[in-house]
Each structure stands twice: as C-alpha cells, then as structure tokens.
Design a protein around this motif. Structure first.
Motif, PDB file in Angstrom:
ATOM      1  N   LEU A   1       0.797  -1.223   0.000  1.00 12.32           N
ATOM      2  CA  LEU A   1       0.000   0.000   0.000  1.00 12.32           C
ATOM      3  C   LEU A   1       0.833   1.278   0.000  1.00 12.32           C
ATOM      4  N   VAL A   2       2.114   1.155   0.373  1.00 10.32           N
ATOM      5  CA  VAL A   2       2.906   2.357   0.625  1.00 10.32           C
ATOM      6  C   VAL A   2       3.021   3.256  -0.601  1.00 10.32           C
ATOM      7  N   GLY A   3       3.064   2.667  -1.779  1.00 10.64           N
ATOM      8  CA  GLY A   3       3.229   3.482  -2.975  1.00 10.64           C
ATOM      9  C   GLY A   3       1.940   3.954  -3.603  1.00 10.64           C
ATOM     10  N   LEU A   4       0.809   3.548  -3.047  1.00  7.73           N
ATOM     11  CA  LEU A   4      -0.465   3.908  -3.646  1.00  7.73           C
ATOM     12  C   LEU A   4      -0.917   5.289  -3.187  1.00  7.73           C
ATOM     13  N   THR A   5      -1.360   6.067  -4.137  1.00  5.28           N
ATOM     14  CA  THR A   5      -1.951   7.357  -3.831  1.00  5.28           C
ATOM     15  C   THR A   5      -3.466   7.224  -3.930  1.00  5.28           C
ATOM     16  N   ALA A   6      -4.158   8.345  -3.877  1.00  6.44           N
ATOM     17  CA  ALA A   6      -5.610   8.307  -4.062  1.00  6.44           C
ATOM     18  C   ALA A   6      -5.930   7.750  -5.447  1.00  6.44           C
ATOM     19  N   PRO A   7      -7.069   7.081  -5.598  1.00 10.78           N
ATOM     20  CA  PRO A   7      -7.422   6.521  -6.907  1.00 10.78           C
ATOM     21  C   PRO A   7      -7.418   7.584  -8.003  1.00 10.78           C
ATOM     22  N   HIS A   8      -6.910   7.222  -9.169  1.00 10.72           N
ATOM     23  CA  HIS A   8      -6.897   8.127 -10.312  1.00 10.72           C
ATOM     24  C   HIS A   8      -8.289   8.240 -10.910  1.00 10.72           C
ATOM     25  N   ASP A   9      -8.583   9.409 -11.458  1.00  6.11           N
ATOM     26  CA  ASP A   9      -9.833   9.563 -12.208  1.00  6.11           C
ATOM     27  C   ASP A   9      -9.811   8.684 -13.450  1.00  6.11           C
ATOM     28  N   ASP A  10      -8.631   8.526 -14.034  1.00  2.25           N
ATOM     29  CA  ASP A  10      -8.460   7.688 -15.213  1.00  2.25           C
ATOM     30  C   ASP A  10      -8.211   6.251 -14.764  1.00  2.25           C
ATOM     31  N   PRO A  11      -9.133   5.333 -15.034  1.00  2.00           N
ATOM     32  CA  PRO A  11      -8.946   3.956 -14.564  1.00  2.00           C
ATOM     33  C   PRO A  11      -7.748   3.257 -15.194  1.00  2.00           C
ATOM     34  N   HIS A  12      -7.336   3.688 -16.399  1.00  2.00           N
ATOM     35  CA  HIS A  12      -6.139   3.111 -17.007  1.00  2.00           C
ATOM     36  C   HIS A  12      -4.903   3.425 -16.151  1.00  2.00           C
ATOM     37  N   GLN A  13      -4.819   4.663 -15.695  1.00  2.00           N
ATOM     38  CA  GLN A  13      -3.698   5.053 -14.849  1.00  2.00           C
ATOM     39  C   GLN A  13      -3.793   4.399 -13.479  1.00  2.00           C
ATOM     40  N   GLU A  14      -5.012   4.256 -12.987  1.00  2.00           N
ATOM     41  CA  GLU A  14      -5.212   3.582 -11.701  1.00  2.00           C
ATOM     42  C   GLU A  14      -4.741   2.129 -11.791  1.00  2.00           C
ATOM     43  N   LEU A  15      -5.106   1.440 -12.873  1.00  2.92           N
ATOM     44  CA  LEU A  15      -4.686   0.049 -13.041  1.00  2.92           C
ATOM     45  C   LEU A  15      -3.174  -0.048 -13.109  1.00  2.92           C
ATOM     46  N   ARG A  16      -2.570   0.856 -13.842  1.00  7.05           N
ATOM     47  CA  ARG A  16      -1.107   0.801 -13.969  1.00  7.05           C
ATOM     48  C   ARG A  16      -0.434   1.025 -12.616  1.00  7.05           C
ATOM     49  N   GLN A  17      -0.998   1.933 -11.816  1.00  5.19           N
ATOM     50  CA  GLN A  17      -0.420   2.165 -10.490  1.00  5.19           C
ATOM     51  C   GLN A  17      -0.526   0.906  -9.621  1.00  5.19           C
ATOM     52  N   LEU A  18      -1.669   0.248  -9.666  1.00  6.98           N
ATOM     53  CA  LEU A  18      -1.857  -0.980  -8.894  1.00  6.98           C
ATOM     54  C   LEU A  18      -0.886  -2.065  -9.340  1.00  6.98           C
ATOM     55  N   ILE A  19      -0.757  -2.231 -10.636  1.00  5.42           N
ATOM     56  CA  ILE A  19       0.144  -3.248 -11.172  1.00  5.42           C
ATOM     57  C   ILE A  19       1.592  -2.937 -10.816  1.00  5.42           C
ATOM     58  N   ASP A  20       2.005  -1.705 -11.064  1.00  2.94           N
ATOM     59  CA  ASP A  20       3.391  -1.338 -10.783  1.00  2.94           C
ATOM     60  C   ASP A  20       3.705  -1.455  -9.302  1.00  2.94           C
ATOM     61  N   GLY A  21       2.731  -1.125  -8.449  1.00  2.00           N
ATOM     62  CA  GLY A  21       2.947  -1.233  -7.011  1.00  2.00           C
ATOM     63  C   GLY A  21       3.162  -2.665  -6.569  1.00  2.00           C
ATOM     64  N   LEU A  22       2.386  -3.589  -7.138  1.00  4.29           N
ATOM     65  CA  LEU A  22       2.544  -4.994  -6.758  1.00  4.29           C
ATOM     66  C   LEU A  22       3.836  -5.578  -7.315  1.00  4.29           C
ATOM     67  N   VAL A  23       4.201  -5.187  -8.531  1.00  2.00           N
ATOM     68  CA  VAL A  23       5.478  -5.635  -9.097  1.00  2.00           C
ATOM     69  C   VAL A  23       6.634  -5.164  -8.221  1.00  2.00           C
ATOM     70  N   SER A  24       6.591  -3.911  -7.821  1.00  2.00           N
ATOM     71  CA  SER A  24       7.649  -3.371  -6.967  1.00  2.00           C
ATOM     72  C   SER A  24       7.729  -4.128  -5.650  1.00  2.00           C
ATOM     73  N   PHE A  25       6.577  -4.397  -5.048  1.00  2.00           N
ATOM     74  CA  PHE A  25       6.559  -5.162  -3.801  1.00  2.00           C
ATOM     75  C   PHE A  25       7.178  -6.540  -3.991  1.00  2.00           C
ATOM     76  N   ALA A  26       6.779  -7.247  -5.049  1.00  2.00           N
ATOM     77  CA  ALA A  26       7.259  -8.610  -5.273  1.00  2.00           C
ATOM     78  C   ALA A  26       8.758  -8.657  -5.497  1.00  2.00           C
ATOM     79  N   LEU A  27       9.299  -7.653  -6.167  1.00  2.00           N
ATOM     80  CA  LEU A  27      10.718  -7.674  -6.505  1.00  2.00           C
ATOM     81  C   LEU A  27      11.612  -7.115  -5.403  1.00  2.00           C
ATOM     82  N   THR A  28      11.069  -6.255  -4.563  1.00  2.00           N
ATOM     83  CA  THR A  28      11.909  -5.642  -3.516  1.00  2.00           C
ATOM     84  C   THR A  28      11.683  -6.257  -2.141  1.00  2.00           C
TER      85      THR A  28
END
Length: 199
Positions: free
Chosen positions: A62-89
C-alpha cells in the motif's frame, strides 16, 4: 536492531525457506539469539509473528499507492506497478504472503482479511470502471489471477530470474491478460479494453 526486529527478520527468512508449519518457536529463538521461551516476551507466539509479517506485506503493497486516479487506465497501472515493486523488492515477504495465508489463525486471520479486502476492492473498483457489467466474483477472480502472475517470478523456487526487464514484462502481461474482460460477456462483445499504448 531491536529484539523484536531480529525475531521478525529471522522468522521471515525461515518461513520463506521452509514454510510456517515446518518452523518451530525454538528454532526461531535459536536463530535470533534468544531462547524459545524468551520470544513470548515479545510476541504471543508463532501465529502473531506470522500475522505481523502479513501486516508488513500489506503495508509494503500500500505504501506506494496514492488516491485513486480519475483515469482507470492510470489507476490500473499504479496498482500493477505497485505490486510488481513489492514482489521484486520484498521477495521473502511476497513469498510468505502468497503461500502462507491459510496458516493464519484467528483472530489474526480476520484482521488480515479486513485489510486485504480493502486492497482487493481497490483493484475490483478499478476493473469495474474499465469493464462494467462483470460480477464482483468474476472481477475478484481476475484480480487474484493477475496478482499471482505478478508475484510468480519473485516467489518461484530458486528465486527471481534477476533480469532488469522482468518487472515491466510482467506488468505488460498483466495489462494484456486483463483485456480478456473486454471480450465476450453474456453473448455480447465489449469494445472496451486497456490500451497498452497509453502507458
């Protein structure tokens, strides 16, 4: 490093390498430089240690997540990138989170499920905006599948492949796999999809 931290560090390593059920309190204590009974001055037992590690895993996601984006495409990318970062670090935490959730005992399990539900709802709300009309169950299924994909390299036996582009590669695979939600649904074809050219 405080004693609590040392115990958690050792338990994280042992649970990841050997599984929760295969590790005893005495082993954790020995590796942490204390007696098994001394651990009970810091934690109620092995179950609380595991629950604390699960709390840390969710905090890290959750640490890298900000408030939900108005654009769901950007919101999805943030969720995906956040989980990838968690898994790798946080590879060991990611592996424990992925494999040991069934080992959580009450009341820790209820607390974990409440926290996890909020995280999963962030995903399903985003997917509902991108692909309206799917049931909540189907969106949760898609979420679990994508999360397993994103965690797969970091938590596999033998450790991550180590390629610098594995994170972006898995993220792109996740985006593309979710495009299946834009396909046939109840006999109709949806034209909605996540455009990878937007990212």
């Amino acid at each position: 490093m405080g004693r609590d931290e040392k115990i958690l560090e050792v338990a994280e390593e042992l649970f990841f390498e050997r599984s929760f059920d295969a590790v005893g309190v005495d082993e954790i204590g020995e590796a942490a430089g204390v007696t098994g009974s001394a651990i009970y001055r810091h934690f109620e037992g092995k179950n609380e240690i595991l629950a604390t590690l699960f709390d840390r895993a969710i905090d890290a996601m959750l640490v890298g997540l900000t408030a939900p984006h108005d654009d769901p495409h950007q919101e999805l990318r943030q969720l995906i990138d956040g989980l990838v970062s968690f898994a790798l670090t946080h590879r060991r935490l990611a592996g424990i989170w992925e494999r040991e959730h069934r080992a959580l005992a009450e009341p820790y399990k209820r607390r974990y499920q409440r926290r996890l539900r909020r995280y999963v709802e962030r995903w399903t709300d985003c997917l509902e905006r991108l692909y309206p009309g799917w049931s909540a169950d189907r969106l949760r299924t898609a979420t679990r599948a994508v999360q397993a994909l994103l965690m797969s390299d970091a938590t596999r036996s033998g450790g991550p492949a180590g390629s610098k582009d594995v994170g972006p590669f898995l993220a792109d695979m996740a985006v593309r796999s979710l495009e299946a939600l834009g396909g046939e649904r109840n006999g109709k074809i949806s034209k909605r999809s996540v455009s990878t050219t937007d990212h």
